[in-house]
Scaffold this motif. Sequence first.
Motif, PDB file in Angstrom:
ATOM      1  N   LEU A   1      36.882 -43.027  70.045  1.00 15.91           N
ATOM      2  CA  LEU A   1      35.661 -42.270  69.772  1.00 15.91           C
ATOM      3  C   LEU A   1      34.431 -43.143  69.559  1.00 15.91           C
ATOM      4  CD1 LEU A   1      37.253 -39.701  67.290  1.00 15.91           C
ATOM      5  CD2 LEU A   1      36.510 -39.226  69.632  1.00 15.91           C
ATOM      6  N   VAL A   2      34.562 -44.189  68.774  1.00 13.68           N
ATOM      7  CA  VAL A   2      33.419 -45.049  68.456  1.00 13.68           C
ATOM      8  C   VAL A   2      33.698 -46.467  68.958  1.00 13.68           C
ATOM      9  CG1 VAL A   2      32.627 -43.693  66.489  1.00 13.68           C
ATOM     10  CG2 VAL A   2      34.333 -45.485  66.137  1.00 13.68           C
ATOM     11  N   PRO A   3      32.650 -47.264  69.158  1.00 13.36           N
ATOM     12  CA  PRO A   3      32.822 -48.585  69.773  1.00 13.36           C
ATOM     13  C   PRO A   3      33.706 -49.530  68.966  1.00 13.36           C
ATOM     14  CG  PRO A   3      30.508 -47.921  69.780  1.00 13.36           C
ATOM     15  CD  PRO A   3      31.225 -46.945  68.910  1.00 13.36           C
ATOM     16  N   LYS A   4      34.442 -50.359  69.680  1.00 12.95           N
ATOM     17  CA  LYS A   4      35.155 -51.451  69.026  1.00 12.95           C
ATOM     18  C   LYS A   4      34.113 -52.329  68.329  1.00 12.95           C
ATOM     19  CE  LYS A   4      39.324 -50.403  70.371  1.00 12.95           C
ATOM     20  NZ  LYS A   4      40.119 -51.255  71.276  1.00 12.95           N
ATOM     21  N   GLY A   5      34.480 -52.901  67.215  1.00  8.89           N
ATOM     22  CA  GLY A   5      33.531 -53.703  66.452  1.00  8.89           C
ATOM     23  C   GLY A   5      32.729 -52.912  65.441  1.00  8.89           C
ATOM     24  N   THR A   6      32.946 -51.584  65.396  1.00 10.75           N
ATOM     25  CA  THR A   6      32.287 -50.766  64.370  1.00 10.75           C
ATOM     26  C   THR A   6      32.753 -51.211  62.989  1.00 10.75           C
ATOM     27  OG1 THR A   6      32.044 -48.833  65.810  1.00 10.75           O
ATOM     28  CG2 THR A   6      32.092 -48.415  63.438  1.00 10.75           C
ATOM     29  N   ASP A   7      31.847 -51.263  62.040  1.00  7.96           N
ATOM     30  CA  ASP A   7      32.223 -51.589  60.659  1.00  7.96           C
ATOM     31  C   ASP A   7      32.864 -50.366  60.014  1.00  7.96           C
ATOM     32  OD1 ASP A   7      31.203 -54.106  60.982  1.00  7.96           O
ATOM     33  OD2 ASP A   7      29.532 -53.871  59.595  1.00  7.96           O
ATOM     34  N   ILE A   8      34.119 -50.512  59.611  1.00 10.50           N
ATOM     35  CA  ILE A   8      34.851 -49.443  58.932  1.00 10.50           C
ATOM     36  C   ILE A   8      35.071 -49.863  57.482  1.00 10.50           C
ATOM     37  CG2 ILE A   8      36.928 -48.038  58.867  1.00 10.50           C
ATOM     38  CD1 ILE A   8      35.259 -47.504  61.334  1.00 10.50           C
ATOM     39  N   PHE A   9      34.404 -49.187  56.565  1.00 12.64           N
ATOM     40  CA  PHE A   9      34.547 -49.474  55.136  1.00 12.64           C
ATOM     41  C   PHE A   9      35.837 -48.829  54.624  1.00 12.64           C
ATOM     42  CE2 PHE A   9      30.377 -50.675  55.951  1.00 12.64           C
ATOM     43  CZ  PHE A   9      29.684 -51.125  54.849  1.00 12.64           C
ATOM     44  N   ILE A  10      36.498 -49.494  53.690  1.00  9.33           N
ATOM     45  CA  ILE A  10      37.775 -48.995  53.170  1.00  9.33           C
ATOM     46  C   ILE A  10      37.668 -48.840  51.662  1.00  9.33           C
ATOM     47  CG2 ILE A  10      40.261 -49.337  53.119  1.00  9.33           C
ATOM     48  CD1 ILE A  10      39.757 -51.512  55.355  1.00  9.33           C
ATOM     49  N   ALA A  11      37.645 -47.590  51.201  1.00 11.49           N
ATOM     50  CA  ALA A  11      37.536 -47.318  49.765  1.00 11.49           C
ATOM     51  C   ALA A  11      38.864 -47.606  49.070  1.00 11.49           C
ATOM     52  CB  ALA A  11      37.131 -45.868  49.549  1.00 11.49           C
ATOM     53  N   LEU A  12      38.777 -48.172  47.879  1.00  5.99           N
ATOM     54  CA  LEU A  12      39.955 -48.453  47.061  1.00  5.99           C
ATOM     55  C   LEU A  12      39.945 -47.517  45.865  1.00  5.99           C
ATOM     56  CD1 LEU A  12      42.430 -50.341  46.584  1.00  5.99           C
ATOM     57  CD2 LEU A  12      40.918 -51.753  45.177  1.00  5.99           C
TER      58      LEU A  12
END
Length: 302
Positions: free
Chosen positions: A36-47
């Motif tokens: 769906l979205v480009p490779k290299g997109t910043d994906i934030f991961i909530a803890l």
Amino acid sequence: MSVINATSEQIRALLQNASIEMTCKDTEFLAEAATLVPKGTDIFIALFPNQTWDDLTAAAKAVQEAGFNAVPHVPCRRIKDAAEVAEIARKLTQVAGAKKLLLIAGDMPKPEGAFDSTIGVLETGHFAKAGIKTKYMAGHPEGHPHMTVDQQRQFEARKVAISKEQGFELKFTTQVCFESEPIIAWEKIMRSNGITNTIRPGLGGPASIKTLLRYAKICGAGASIRALTSGKASLIAGLLKDSGPEEVVTQLAAAKGSGQSNFESVHLFAFGGFLKTTKWVSAVQNGRFKLNPKDGDFEVQM
């Protein structure tokens, strides 16, 4: 704010490099997200409070392997001491392969260890030494519940100074806001203080008004939360439909397009779910939306 029109090209440009938030449990959706979205997109991961540093490391590794840039959340008030900072840095870089992270103080009322804020963790230098090239830090356009305005300005300046001392890229991502005015005003304050670092406004992804209100309170949203219970938003709530950030995005895109602001892109808090938010971002990036000139926003075709 009066209606501000943006062109479809300005809206797409603002969203072209958007970042998206997920939880440690959302790794099952990464394969579809990669279509769906480009490779290299910043994906934030909530803890979350009931999750461990190993959970965060495993999720960050999955994000990297899916072709995205993992941006794990590191809440400083959960860290015991400098030795644990070094161990977290080792796991995130050597095990997960992450080169970015979001450093936040954390929501717990009292520190669980030696650090009350992000400054002390930054000053250890362990993340920079481990190879974290980019650090996102939180911005607070609507104020901070535990800081005065003067203290905020001091902390912002100190973070910038540390980034220059240690040689990493510092970016600011704001707390979730539901109106554009405080974000635009805060950016102007930052620039007037000589801070030229990139800024990403934090916006709520598509979700029901009830869900947005619940998460907005948890995340400490400021006065802009009123936008969820007034005007068009209240009508949507009555129809039990999702509400997205279309109006705010339009205003931010127009501000950037006119040269009033220079936001890098936007960050989407996935209150309605990681995959739903990813599909929304994809639709905008690929031009699947219809402008509503009278309302000053757009309708996404997902």
